[in-house]
Design an enzyme around this catalytic site. Structure first.
Site: not given
Ligand code: X6L
Ligand code: MG
Ligand code: MG
Length: 164
Positions: A88, A76, A90, A85
């Site tokens: 990712d 990344r 989250d 990206r």
């Protein structure tokens, strides 16, 4: 999780493998893979997005560190805000906790407005509610947004990892 660079599925699979290989993280479920129109910065490639349910003895902040380490392992780069990206990761929810640290807000900000988050989330956890408002995520109006299409139906973690 999301990816929109290179072999998107491989990046997501590798991220799940790395989560699984952490001694304090147990991957419980992986949603189907959805191809989604980019939101925020719209002039970029389409994403693959999935939701993952895990159990962990890590605190939220430690889990964030583990997620960032996986993002870094997957190459990344952070050049453009909201830009492309490889991976990712989250944290959307952590039990029913409300967390407001400098670098970690849970529930994830504006997740209830994003179909690319809600559709995979609700697939693996249909009864989950916003811990602040008590609203079922499956009843959020954003669930009806377009721009999210089923790309690969996933029946199990092994299926997702192509280990069957
Ligand atoms: C106005 C201003 C409206 C900003 C929306 C929305 C910004 C989402 C950032 C926004 C705004 C984001 C993904 C993505 C991103 C992803 C898809 C973000 C961060 N990540 N689009 N865009 N999937 N489909 O994982 O979520 S950038
Ligand atoms: Mg994100
Ligand atoms: Mg992120």
């Amino acid at each position: 999780m999301g990816s929109n660079i290179g072999n998107r599925l491989e990046h997501l699979q590798q991220a799940v493998r790395l989560l699984q290989s952490h001694p304090s993280i147990h991957v419980m479920r992986v949603s189907s893979v959805y191809e989604t129109e980019p939101v925020g910065l719209t002039e970029q490639a389409k994403f693959l997005n999935v939701a993952v349910k895990l159990e962990t003895s890590l605190e939220a902040k430690e889990l964030l560190g583990a997620c960032q380490s996986i993002e870094n392992k997957l190459g990344r780069m952070r050049k453009i805000r909201w830009g492309p990206r490889t991976a990712d990761l989250d944290i959307l929810l952590y039990n029913t906790d409300h967390i407001q640290l400098e670098d970690l807000i849970v529930p994830h900000l504006r997740m209830s407005e994003r179909a690319f988050v809600l559709v995979p989330l609700v697939e693996i956890e249909p009864e989950v509610r916003n811990p602040i408002t008590g609203m079922l995520y499956r009843e959020e109006p954003a669930m009806q947004q377009d721009g999210v299409s089923l790309w690969k139906k996933v029946e199990s973690i092994g299926d997702f990892l192509q280990q069957n």
